[in-house]
Design an enzyme around this catalytic site. Structure first.
Site, short mmCIF file in Angstrom:
data_model
loop_
_atom_site.label_atom_id
_atom_site.label_comp_id
_atom_site.label_asym_id
_atom_site.label_seq_id
_atom_site.Cartn_x
_atom_site.Cartn_y
_atom_site.Cartn_z
N HIS A 245 -17.64 -66.48 26.22
CA HIS A 245 -16.66 -65.42 25.96
C HIS A 245 -15.23 -65.92 26.15
O HIS A 245 -14.66 -65.86 27.24
CB HIS A 245 -16.92 -64.19 26.83
N HIS B 261 -11.52 -66.17 23.69
CA HIS B 261 -10.87 -65.90 22.40
C HIS B 261 -9.91 -67.03 22.04
O HIS B 261 -9.31 -67.63 22.93
CB HIS B 261 -10.11 -64.57 22.47
N HIS C 7 -18.18 -56.59 21.57
CA HIS C 7 -17.63 -56.15 22.86
C HIS C 7 -18.10 -54.71 23.12
O HIS C 7 -18.14 -53.89 22.21
CB HIS C 7 -16.10 -56.09 22.81
N GLU D 135 -16.60 -52.16 28.50
CA GLU D 135 -15.47 -52.70 29.26
C GLU D 135 -14.52 -51.53 29.57
O GLU D 135 -14.33 -51.14 30.71
CB GLU D 135 -14.75 -53.77 28.43
N ASP E 246 -12.44 -64.98 28.88
CA ASP E 246 -11.85 -64.02 27.95
C ASP E 246 -10.53 -64.53 27.36
O ASP E 246 -10.52 -65.08 26.27
CB ASP E 246 -11.69 -62.65 28.64
N ASP E 247 -9.44 -64.33 28.06
CA ASP E 247 -8.12 -64.75 27.59
C ASP E 247 -7.31 -65.39 28.71
O ASP E 247 -6.44 -64.74 29.31
CB ASP E 247 -7.33 -63.54 27.06
#
Ligand code: ZN
Length: 344
Positions: free
Chosen positions: A14, A16, A197, A200, A278-279
């Protein structure tokens, strides 16, 4: 002294594309092109976000779009992926599935197909140089029309092999999962994993919808499945992995503090977990930190952390040979003696 976590082989499922950019690269590319960055991406980095309401989510997306705007030339794409692959290897990641929505860059790089081809080429080169397996997940944007998602799904299946999965991202509160059912059917028929996704910003129902309506093989986040015992049981029975991103959850206000991320609860319920960053560009931490949090905050033993790594590998699309090698590496890590304490 515990065993070093960077030496534990793992799969990262996961992450991006833009969000994986090094902060230093963002600063440099912005400066070189005379682009102004907001304070939250410069001196006040990492930004303090609260995406649990629509305003907060909008601000998060806005920062993301600004970060995306510095990537204007193909060489930026090559650089980003080369650096990301290096950073992954440093964290002990041996297999990366990176998520990209080509429509965010299509006008810049000559259309959807050309953009995806550019990214796949850059991914291939980065993987070879860094010595990591690197596959791509094409993700549709939940706030765009479902027909756009169908187009993306068809495009993604044309590159099946290099593209391994089909995702769905952006604000869960907008666009019901079932609106994207057709896109996911196209993707799955084309041999791609369904990795939307869910769970969340919205609760367990959103996870169930990903599974029931989209045939999710893994759920991006899915962390709020922990609020529903029965759902956790279902995920465990069907071995549907949740890509849990602890720093992201705290960064976006999904969890108040590190200790509030229900990692232990999901793990104990037998839900397969793949920890993800994630980011990193917006949350300030990469993959290794997520494993450190499991150990330091959630009290995972070395055997349990090793099991997390195994789950990440088993939930990945890595080919059988790579999978075997990584799982053997995990066993070797656990069989190795713990690092001697500095006093010895
Ligand atoms: Zn994500």
């Amino acid at each position: 002294m515990p065993r070093p976590l960077h030496a534990l082989p793992k799969a990262h499922l996961h992450l991006h594309f833009t969000g994986s950019m090094r902060h230093s690269t963002l600063i440099e590319l912005a400066r070189d092109q005379g682009l102004h960055l907001p304070d939250a991406l410069e001196q006040d980095w990492p930004p303090k976000l609260r995406a649990t309401d629509e305003r907060g989510w909008f601000r998060f997306q806005r920062l993301y779009d600004i970060a995306r705007s510095v990537l204007t030339r193909p060489e930026h794409v090559y650089r980003l992926l080369a650096e990301t692959a290096e950073d992954e290897v440093a964290a002990g990641s041996r297999w990366l599935e990176i998520q990209v929505d080509p429509s965010g860059y299509a006008t810049r790089f000559g259309g959807l197909t050309a953009t995806l081809e550019l990214m796949l080429d850059a991914a291939g080169r980065a993987a070879e140089r860094a010595g990591i397996g690197l596959a791509v997940i094409v993700a549709a944007n939940r706030i765009r029309h479902p027909l756009d998602a169908n187009t993306l799904a068809r495009l993604a299946t044309q590159y099946a092999g290099k593209v391994v999965g089909f995702g769905l991202s952006n604000d869960e509160r907008r666009g019901a999962a079932r609106d994207f059912e057709r896109a996911f059917r196209i993707a799955k028929r084309g041999g791609l994993l369904a990795v939307p996704h869910g769970g969340e910003l919205m609760g367990p129902r959103s996870v169930a919808q990903c599974v029931d309506d989209l045939g999710a093989d893994r759920v991006g986040h899915g962390v709020r499945a922990a609020e529903d015992q029965w759902l956790m049981q279902r995920l465990a029975d069907r071995q549907i992995c949740c890509e849990i991103c602890p720093s992201s959850n705290v960064g976006l206000g999904v969890a108040e503090r590190d200790a509030d991320v229900p990692l232990r609860r999901l793990f104990d319920a037998g839900v397969p977990i793949a920890l993800g960053a994630d980011d990193p560009l917006l949350f300030g931490t990469r993959l290794l930190r997520q494993y450190e949090l499991a150990r330091e905050v959630h009290g995972f033993s070395d055997a349990e952390v090793a099991e997390l790594a195994r789950q990440s590998v088993r939930s990945s699309t890595a080919p059988e040979t790579v999978r075997k090698e990584l799982l053997q590496g995990v066993d070797d890590w656990l069989a190795s003696p713990p690092a001697p304490s500095p006093a010895e």
